[in-house]
Design an enzyme around this catalytic site. Structure first.
Site, PDB file in Angstrom:
ATOM      1  N   HIS A   1     -21.691  -9.631  18.212  1.00 58.17           N
ATOM      2  CA  HIS A   1     -22.619  -8.794  18.991  1.00 58.17           C
ATOM      3  C   HIS A   1     -21.976  -7.456  19.337  1.00 58.17           C
ATOM      4  CE1 HIS A   1     -20.160 -10.883  21.920  1.00 58.17           C
ATOM      5  NE2 HIS A   1     -20.390  -9.881  22.741  1.00 58.17           N
TER       6      HIS A   1
ATOM      7  N   SER B   1     -16.921 -13.461  24.340  1.00 64.04           N
ATOM      8  CA  SER B   1     -18.184 -14.207  24.465  1.00 64.04           C
ATOM      9  C   SER B   1     -18.537 -14.919  23.152  1.00 64.04           C
ATOM     10  CB  SER B   1     -19.310 -13.278  24.905  1.00 64.04           C
ATOM     11  OG  SER B   1     -18.974 -12.684  26.140  1.00 64.04           O
TER      12      SER B   1
HETATM   13  P1  PAD Z   1      -9.946 -11.597  26.375  1.00 66.89           P
HETATM   14  O1  PAD Z   1      -9.777 -13.016  26.044  1.00 66.89           O
HETATM   15  O2  PAD Z   1      -9.595 -10.557  25.372  1.00 66.89           O
HETATM   16  O3  PAD Z   1      -9.135 -11.232  27.730  1.00 66.89           O
HETATM   17  C1  PAD Z   1      -8.992 -12.109  28.819  1.00 66.89           C
HETATM   18  C2  PAD Z   1      -7.637 -11.802  29.487  1.00 66.89           C
HETATM   19  O4  PAD Z   1      -7.536 -12.629  30.679  1.00 66.89           O
HETATM   20  C3  PAD Z   1      -6.427 -12.107  28.633  1.00 66.89           C
HETATM   21  O5  PAD Z   1      -5.563 -10.983  28.586  1.00 66.89           O
HETATM   22  C4  PAD Z   1      -5.771 -13.307  29.339  1.00 66.89           C
HETATM   23  O6  PAD Z   1      -4.346 -13.316  29.208  1.00 66.89           O
HETATM   24  C5  PAD Z   1      -6.170 -13.064  30.779  1.00 66.89           C
HETATM   25  N1  PAD Z   1      -6.133 -14.279  31.629  1.00 66.89           N
HETATM   26  C6  PAD Z   1      -6.499 -15.553  31.305  1.00 66.89           C
HETATM   27  N2  PAD Z   1      -6.320 -16.372  32.356  1.00 66.89           N
HETATM   28  C7  PAD Z   1      -5.819 -15.611  33.371  1.00 66.89           C
HETATM   29  C8  PAD Z   1      -5.435 -15.883  34.721  1.00 66.89           C
HETATM   30  N3  PAD Z   1      -5.543 -17.114  35.234  1.00 66.89           N
HETATM   31  N4  PAD Z   1      -4.973 -14.865  35.471  1.00 66.89           N
HETATM   32  C9  PAD Z   1      -4.861 -13.599  34.972  1.00 66.89           C
HETATM   33  N5  PAD Z   1      -5.216 -13.282  33.693  1.00 66.89           N
HETATM   34  C10 PAD Z   1      -5.692 -14.273  32.908  1.00 66.89           C
HETATM   35  O7  PAD Z   1     -11.513 -11.440  26.819  1.00 66.89           O
HETATM   36  P2  PAD Z   1     -12.522 -10.199  26.830  1.00 66.89           P
HETATM   37  O8  PAD Z   1     -11.849  -9.010  27.438  1.00 66.89           O
HETATM   38  O9  PAD Z   1     -13.185 -10.068  25.499  1.00 66.89           O
HETATM   39  O10 PAD Z   1     -13.629 -10.783  27.829  1.00 66.89           O
HETATM   40  C11 PAD Z   1     -13.290 -11.084  29.180  1.00 66.89           C
HETATM   41  C12 PAD Z   1     -14.407 -11.851  29.877  1.00 66.89           C
HETATM   42  O11 PAD Z   1     -15.573 -11.016  30.011  1.00 66.89           O
HETATM   43  C13 PAD Z   1     -14.889 -13.090  29.102  1.00 66.89           C
HETATM   44  O12 PAD Z   1     -15.190 -14.118  30.033  1.00 66.89           O
HETATM   45  C14 PAD Z   1     -16.149 -12.595  28.428  1.00 66.89           C
HETATM   46  O13 PAD Z   1     -17.009 -13.658  28.093  1.00 66.89           O
HETATM   47  C15 PAD Z   1     -16.711 -11.686  29.503  1.00 66.89           C
HETATM   48  C16 PAD Z   1     -17.686 -10.634  29.035  1.00 66.89           C
HETATM   49  N6  PAD Z   1     -18.684 -10.256  29.894  1.00 66.89           N
HETATM   50  C17 PAD Z   1     -19.572  -9.308  29.525  1.00 66.89           C
HETATM   51  C18 PAD Z   1     -20.629  -8.861  30.485  1.00 66.89           C
HETATM   52  O14 PAD Z   1     -21.566  -8.154  30.075  1.00 66.89           O
HETATM   53  N7  PAD Z   1     -20.533  -9.237  31.739  1.00 66.89           N
HETATM   54  C19 PAD Z   1     -19.475  -8.687  28.280  1.00 66.89           C
HETATM   55  C20 PAD Z   1     -18.430  -9.055  27.441  1.00 66.89           C
HETATM   56  C21 PAD Z   1     -17.539 -10.030  27.810  1.00 66.89           C
HETATM   57 ZN    ZN Z   2     -19.239  -9.305  24.288  1.00 64.05          ZN
END
Ligand code: PAD
Ligand code: ZN
Ligand code: ZN
Length: 376
Positions: free
Chosen positions: A69, A49
């Protein structure tokens, strides 16, 4: 502490503008006002994020800003009226606050707080001023936490006191990634023992979902990612199968449906792309399946689905910070970690000195890291 009541000069990573590398600068951090807490940040993770914000693809952030964060630290001083923490306490600053008074906080089913960033702007502290400045310019706060600064100031209702034995360089992940993924399985999906799960996206958050599914007793956990380098860690944490959508001609939802007969019981989208959000929904059982969306789309992006996907009975939901009421639940989650109920330490693939913050972002962008922890 000797610094109480004084302006502190320290290092912070300032994002002067979107899509630029962060700039490690000396900043001034003003003392906390009434109801605020100044924290010495010891460690902070880099979450996807932060990258969204830096790309300028998430709403509601004003530059220049200090991002970050997912941090943990020690209270340096408190403003007037603060009672829940005192100097020397170990704490986690909270990107979802818990004021304890609003209708969301009073509802036992909800973990949001009407002071959280989609209800109230958090570019400045609640009194609409900033405690940060650099080179004579005011710098904005981010989600009221701004953990990419050696000292930060947060409202009392955005800080949780944790066990004095907690290792801050590990529990910083509880500020976002670990709590989000683990809670999505435990609180949002409420994964049942013996069930089947599919997790799309094996970053820090997706792997935390796997940890949650395993603790909840899922019998099959299918991990989905286009980067096969993520599979070893997914298996280590509890995935039973790992699949790469690029290895199949047919859509991944069909592959998952064939693998499981009628689709998985629970699917999780932890990437943030329209096509994987729809695929995750279509991958769960058409009647009783639950799909949880955690990924964040670029602002302005939308998805469209065939409503038949929902008519047959699927449940489509999402959560922020894993559904935990932050001030109340995060300290308990840290205690469970100290009791070795789960091991999110495995999510930390890199530890870097704070000055290498841009290197940390590069490791995230290139898929080489799960979580990088920056140490001050
Ligand atoms: P990250 O970038 O570490 O992991 C994302 C993963 O997705 C990577 O391993 C990529 O290889 C994989 N990926 C990308 N495209 C594809 C695809 N088309 N098919 C399959 N796999 C794919 O991210 P993260 O784990 O830090 O965060 C993941 C998401 O969650 C991101 O959008 C972030 O903004 C969101 C998030 N949401 C909250 C919440 O409270 N809802 C909190 C923290 C993060
Ligand atoms: Zn986060
Ligand atoms: Zn509230």
């Amino acid at each position: 502490m000797a610094t109480a009541g004084k302006v502190i000069r320290c290092r912070a990573a300032v994002a002067w503008a979107p899509r630029q590398p962060l700039s490690v600068e000396e900043v001034e951090v003003a003392p906390p006002k009434a109801g605020e807490v100044r924290i010495k940040i010891v460690a902070t993770g880099i979450c996807h994020s932060d990258e969204h914000i830096l790309k300028g693809s998430l709403l509601n952030v004003e530059f220049p800003v200090i991002l970050g964060h997912e941090g943990a630290g020690i209270v340096e001083s408190t403003g007037e009226g603060v009672t829940s923490v005192k100097p020397g306490d170990k704490v986690i600053p909270l990107c979802v606050p818990q004021c304890g008074k609003c209708s969301f906080c009073l509802n036992p089913e909800s973990n949001l707080c009407q002071k959280f960033h989609l209800c109230e702007s958090q570019n400045l502290l609640p009194d609409k001023t900033s405690r940060f400045s650099c080179k004579g310019k005011q710098i904005h706060h981010f989600l009221w936490v701004s953990t990419f600064a050696e000292y930060t100031v947060v409202p009392e209702y955005a800080v949780a006191k944790i066990d004095a034995a907690a290792p801050l360089d590990k529990v910083c992940l509880f500020g976002c990634g670990f709590s989000t993924g683990y809670g999505a399985a435990i609180n949002t999906a409420k994964v049942k023992p013996g069930s089947t799960c599919a997790v799309f996206g094996l970053g820090g958050v997706g792997l935390s979902v796997i940890i949650g599914c395993k603790v909840a007793g899922a019998s099959r956990i299918i991990a989905v990612d286009i980067n096969k380098d993520k599979f070893a860690k997914a298996k280590q944490l509890g995935a039973t199968d790992c699949i790469n959508p690029q290895d199949f001609k047919k859509p991944i939802q069909e592959v998952l449906t064939e693998m499981t007969g009628q689709g998985v019981d629970y699917s999780f989208e932890v990437i943030g792309k329209p096509e994987t959000m729809v695929a995750a929904l279509a991958s769960c059982n058409m009647n009783t399946g639950v799909c949880v969306v955690l990924g964040v789309l670029d602002s302005g992006a939308e998805i469209s689905i065939d409503p038949m996907l929902l008519l047959t009975g699927r449940t489509w939901k999402g959560s922020m910070l894993g559904g935990w009421k932050s001030r109340e639940c995060l300290p308990k989650l840290v205690s469970s970690y100290l009791e070795k109920k789960f091991n999110p330490d495995l999510l930390i693939t890199h530890t870097l000195p704070f000055d290498k913050v841009n290197e940390g972002f590069e490791l995230l962008r290139t898929g080489k890291s799960i979580r990088t922890v920056l140490l001050f």
